[in-house]
Design an enzyme around this catalytic site. Structure first.
Site, PDB file in Angstrom:
ATOM      1  N   ASN A 283       0.421  -1.293   0.189  1.00  0.00           N
ATOM      2  CA  ASN A 283      -0.413   0.394   0.051  1.00  0.00           C
ATOM      3  C   ASN A 283       0.538   1.063   0.147  1.00  0.00           C
ATOM      4  O   ASN A 283       2.110   1.093   0.166  1.00  0.00           O
ATOM      5  CB  ASN A 283      -1.212  -0.317   1.455  1.00  0.00           C
ATOM      6  CG  ASN A 283      -1.932  -1.100   1.156  1.00  0.00           C
ATOM      7  OD1 ASN A 283      -2.312  -1.700   0.176  1.00  0.00           O
ATOM      8  ND2 ASN A 283      -2.541  -2.081   2.098  1.00  0.00           N
TER       9      ASN A 283
ATOM     10  N   GLU B  93     -12.108 -13.025   0.715  1.00  0.00           N
ATOM     11  CA  GLU B  93     -12.617 -14.514  -0.068  1.00  0.00           C
ATOM     12  C   GLU B  93     -10.953 -14.947  -0.288  1.00  0.00           C
ATOM     13  O   GLU B  93     -10.141 -14.442  -0.147  1.00  0.00           O
ATOM     14  CB  GLU B  93     -12.749 -13.819  -1.787  1.00  0.00           C
ATOM     15  CG  GLU B  93     -11.907 -13.173  -2.401  1.00  0.00           C
ATOM     16  CD  GLU B  93     -12.526 -11.800  -3.356  1.00  0.00           C
ATOM     17  OE1 GLU B  93     -13.804 -11.851  -3.304  1.00  0.00           O
ATOM     18  OE2 GLU B  93     -12.502 -11.010  -4.391  1.00  0.00           O
TER      19      GLU B  93
ATOM     20  N   HIS C 260       6.142  -0.407  -2.812  1.00  0.00           N
ATOM     21  CA  HIS C 260       5.546   0.347  -4.120  1.00  0.00           C
ATOM     22  C   HIS C 260       5.778   1.920  -3.981  1.00  0.00           C
ATOM     23  O   HIS C 260       4.870   2.684  -4.284  1.00  0.00           O
ATOM     24  CB  HIS C 260       3.574  -0.370  -4.458  1.00  0.00           C
ATOM     25  CG  HIS C 260       3.999  -1.754  -4.768  1.00  0.00           C
ATOM     26  ND1 HIS C 260       3.056  -2.117  -4.647  1.00  0.00           N
ATOM     27  CD2 HIS C 260       4.768  -2.004  -5.218  1.00  0.00           C
ATOM     28  CE1 HIS C 260       2.859  -3.715  -4.954  1.00  0.00           C
ATOM     29  NE2 HIS C 260       4.395  -3.581  -5.198  1.00  0.00           N
TER      30      HIS C 260
ATOM     31  N   ASN D  91      -8.422 -12.892   4.360  1.00  0.00           N
ATOM     32  CA  ASN D  91      -8.683 -12.582   3.318  1.00  0.00           C
ATOM     33  C   ASN D  91     -10.326 -12.465   3.621  1.00  0.00           C
ATOM     34  O   ASN D  91     -11.198 -13.367   4.159  1.00  0.00           O
ATOM     35  CB  ASN D  91      -8.564 -12.888   2.467  1.00  0.00           C
ATOM     36  CG  ASN D  91      -8.499 -12.032   0.856  1.00  0.00           C
ATOM     37  OD1 ASN D  91      -9.787 -11.908   0.641  1.00  0.00           O
ATOM     38  ND2 ASN D  91      -7.895 -11.768   0.122  1.00  0.00           N
TER      39      ASN D  91
ATOM     40  N   THR E 285      -4.729  -9.143   0.543  1.00  0.00           N
ATOM     41  CA  THR E 285      -3.992  -8.678  -1.057  1.00  0.00           C
ATOM     42  C   THR E 285      -4.805  -9.915  -1.662  1.00  0.00           C
ATOM     43  O   THR E 285      -5.077 -11.037  -1.243  1.00  0.00           O
ATOM     44  CB  THR E 285      -3.109  -9.169  -0.960  1.00  0.00           C
ATOM     45  OG1 THR E 285      -2.139  -8.873  -2.152  1.00  0.00           O
ATOM     46  CG2 THR E 285      -2.119  -9.619   0.293  1.00  0.00           C
TER      47      THR E 285
END
Ligand code: BV8
Length: 242
Positions: free
Chosen positions: A99, A213, A116, A211, A186
């Site tokens: 992030n 999913e 990043h 997560n 993620t």
């Protein structure tokens, strides 16, 4: 299962956490690939590129300006706060994030490895000088370097750009030498970040995925906790400190 994870965590010396945009979702920040991941009619992969910036720096900066305005108005959620408290609790705790929103730092995390980059930093496209810029909204779009007048760019890693080598090496080294790795929020799609959990698995670390999913990583992990990071992490932490 939670008890087993806590036992594992208590017996671990080196703890590594990899986070993605899902850890900021409950703070109200749109994820990349979720339904709210679009801006106007663009996808992140179309705007977060050197090509898009050279073709239309104004459009790319309008997107970042929009994201900066959203992020500036948001607060860290319980997931960020638990991770900040674990940095205090565990001597060898390392947080690696994909992030760029700076919410881990806003929650109190001090040692954050930002793979990043950071949306609150800008880089002069001519001199390469990096500085902090927290103007919300930006006074001028696209912003120019105050010393040489060249275009400024966000100090983030775009698609098609290499990550900072030292940062990446550090992240790989930590992932290869940890006892337990939490992979939180993620989609495990973007490389090379998405390879880090596999380094941990290869070296026999216990990998815990959190997560809402399943992902491509899920079949390979030791534990998959399905649910929101902002709910699961406080639950884990409650058991840890009880
Ligand atoms: C590189 C900064 C070497 C910018 C980002 C063709 C040409 C060039 C490169 C490539 C190519 N094909 C593939 C590549 C490699 C490319 C890549 O991986 N592409 C992907 C799309 C396949 N990678 C790169 O280009 C990297 N550089 O490889 O250099 C090179 C050099 C030249 C040529 C070739 C190779 C650089 C990648 C860095 C890109 N920059 N961000 C900006 O933000 O503006 S990546 C961006 O994606 C963000 O950083 C984000 O964090 C990251 C990953 O996404 P996620 O965080 O996982 O977010 P996502 O929405 O996907 O998922 C959210 C998850 O959370 C979901 O699973 C959801 O279920 C879950 N969730 C939601 N809510 C919750 C939750 N979980 C828990 N609780 C909740 N409440």
């Amino acid at each position: 299962m939670l008890e087993e994870i806590i036992r594992n965590l208590k017996n671990s010396k080196k703890i590594v956490v990899l986070t993605g945009s899902g850890v900021s979702a409950e703070s109200g920040i749109p994820t990349f690939r979720g339904k709210d991941g679009l801006w106007k009619r663009f996808r992140a992969e179309e705007l977060a590129t050197p090509h898009a910036f050279s073709r239309d720096p104004k459009l790319v900066w309008e997107w970042y300006n929009w994201r900066r305005e959203i992020i500036a108005s948001k607060e860290p959620n319980p997931a960020h706060k638990v991770l900040a408290s674990w940095e205090e609790r565990f001597p060898e705790f390392y947080l690696i994030t994909q992030n760029i929103d700076g919410l881990h730092q806003k929650a109190g995390s001090k040692k954050v490895i930002e793979l990043h980059g950071n949306i609150w930093e800008v880089k002069c496209t001519k001199e390469g000088i990096i500085s902090e810029n927290r103007e919300v909204p930006l006074k001028e779009i696209p912003p120019k370097c105050s010393s040489c007048g060249a275009l400024l760019r966000p100090n983030v890693v775009w698609f098609g750009e290499s990550l900072d080598q030292a940062t990446l090496n550090r992240a790989i080294d930590l992932s290869t030498n940890c006892d337990i790795m939490f992979v939180i929020g993620t989609s495990v799609i973007v490389q090379p970040a998405a390879s880090l959990p596999y380094f941990a698995l290869k070296e026999g670390a216990s990998v815990v995925e959190i997560n809402i999913e399943e992902t491509l990583l899920t079949p390979h992990v030791n534990y998959f906790l399905k649910g929101k990071a902002g709910e699961i992490l406080p639950e884990l932490n409650k058991k840890l400190i009880s």
